[in-house]
Design a protein around this motif. Structure first.
Motif, short mmCIF file in Angstrom:
data_model
loop_
_atom_site.label_atom_id
_atom_site.label_comp_id
_atom_site.label_asym_id
_atom_site.label_seq_id
_atom_site.Cartn_x
_atom_site.Cartn_y
_atom_site.Cartn_z
N ALA A 272 27.69 33.38 27.75
CA ALA A 272 28.30 32.19 27.13
C ALA A 272 29.36 32.60 26.11
N THR A 273 30.50 33.05 26.63
CA THR A 273 31.62 33.48 25.79
C THR A 273 32.84 32.62 26.06
N GLU A 274 33.85 32.79 25.22
CA GLU A 274 35.10 32.08 25.42
C GLU A 274 35.76 32.48 26.74
N MET A 275 35.61 33.75 27.12
CA MET A 275 36.20 34.23 28.36
C MET A 275 35.57 33.52 29.57
N MET A 276 34.25 33.36 29.53
CA MET A 276 33.56 32.69 30.63
C MET A 276 33.96 31.21 30.69
N GLN A 277 34.11 30.59 29.53
CA GLN A 277 34.52 29.19 29.48
C GLN A 277 35.91 29.01 30.06
N MET B 55 40.18 39.38 31.35
CA MET B 55 39.94 38.80 32.67
C MET B 55 41.25 38.77 33.46
N GLN B 56 41.15 38.75 34.77
CA GLN B 56 42.36 38.58 35.59
C GLN B 56 43.05 37.27 35.24
N GLN B 57 44.39 37.30 35.27
CA GLN B 57 45.14 36.08 35.01
C GLN B 57 44.97 35.07 36.14
N GLN B 58 44.85 35.58 37.35
CA GLN B 58 44.73 34.70 38.50
C GLN B 58 43.52 35.12 39.32
N THR B 59 42.63 34.18 39.58
CA THR B 59 41.48 34.47 40.43
C THR B 59 41.88 34.26 41.89
N GLY B 60 41.12 34.87 42.77
CA GLY B 60 41.40 34.65 44.18
C GLY B 60 41.35 35.93 44.99
N PRO B 61 41.68 35.85 46.23
CA PRO B 61 41.55 36.99 47.14
C PRO B 61 42.39 38.18 46.73
N LEU B 62 41.99 39.33 47.21
CA LEU B 62 42.68 40.58 46.92
C LEU B 62 44.15 40.52 47.29
N ASP B 63 44.46 39.89 48.41
CA ASP B 63 45.85 39.90 48.89
C ASP B 63 46.74 38.92 48.16
N THR B 64 46.18 38.15 47.23
CA THR B 64 47.02 37.28 46.39
C THR B 64 47.04 37.76 44.94
N THR B 65 46.36 38.86 44.65
CA THR B 65 46.34 39.41 43.29
C THR B 65 47.67 40.10 43.00
#
Length: 261
Positions: free
Chosen positions: A200-205, A103-113
């Motif tokens: 329902a995985t660890e990644m989703m949690q 998964m991405q380390q940081q969620t959020g808008p494209l311009d903050t990735t």
């Protein structure tokens, strides 16, 4: 002496050698147990074999065949070495479930990735599958064919403002899955993808902990009103890897409770 075998008790993956990445948890761990129960000899891959030992032990205790190999999906040589280990163990490869991802380390808008996030998504969620498929096909050709299933995501099917790099690489994965299917079909090698929704995985949690409310929002947006269990996703991969799906290739199959409909 002649033995009368009740073929109804033979699993749909009987006598198949199947390689599984991301096998230490979530969908991959569920797949390891399911495929072995369906008769496959499974080779489980993750960054640390220590996390796989319990699964291997359980499968063997139930009479199944399982081994563990180390793989770093960001390292192309590591992927090739893991597939080579399958050949050392079994001499062939009938199926591959390229399920590992990040998964991405940081969620959020494209311009903050961050650039680092984009690079990691490229390496693990796209290039790793490219490398793995090419290595797997070399081995499958030796026994006249096989089947590959790549784990993509519902996030590949539409705009993904929360996980833009993740969604982009998963959509690219869909493209190479379809291209691989057309390229290798004449050789008897089928290639398909699955696009799980919330599972329902660890990644989703972990995502829900980083962005509270994600699971609740997922369930609200899913017509079936809940997340999938890892085994429910693994069941679709098992079917695609089996001879029951002999005419299915180039498909990207949603496993999302209707969320993408």
């Amino acid at each position: 002496m002649t033995h009368n075998i009740d073929t109804s008790l033979v699993g749909p993956l009987a006598d198949k050698v199947i390689f599984i990445t991301g096998a230490s948890r979530g969908i991959g761990a569920a797949a390891a147990r399911l495929f072995a129960n369906d008769g496959a000899a499974v080779v489980l891959a993750a960054r640390s074999t220590a996390t796989l030992d319990r699964i291997v032990t359980d499968i063997r205790a139930d009479g199944g065949t399982a081994d563990a190999v180390t793989v770093d999906l960001a390292d192309r040589d590591s992927i090739r070495a893991a597939v080579s280990r399958v050949e050392e163990l079994h001499g062939r490869l009938d199926g591959a479930f390229n399920n590992g991802g990040t998964m991405q380390q940081q969620t959020g808008p494209l311009d903050t990735t961050s650039d680092d996030d984009v690079e990691e998504q490229f390496a693990v969620n796209f290039r790793a599958h490219w490398t793995a498929m090419n290595a797997e096909v070399v081995l499958m050709r030796k026994s006249g064919g096989g089947a590959i299933v790549n784990t993509s995501s519902i996030g590949s099917r539409r705009a993904n403002p929360f996980l833009p790099a993740y969604g982009a690489m998963k959509r690219a994965l869909n493209s190479i899955t379809e291209t691989a299917a057309v390229t290798w079909a004449p050789e008897g090698i089928r290639v398909n993808g699955i696009t799980p929704g919330g599972t329902a995985t660890e990644m989703m949690q972990a995502w829900d902990e980083a962005t509270p409310g994600i699971i609740e929002a997922n369930n609200a947006a899913t017509p079936m009103g809940r997340m999938a269990e890892p085994r429910e996703v693994a069941e679709v991969a098992a079917w695609l890897l089996s001879d029951r799906a002999a005419m299915v290739t180039g498909a990207i199959i949603p496993v999302d409770g209707g969320a993408g409909a």
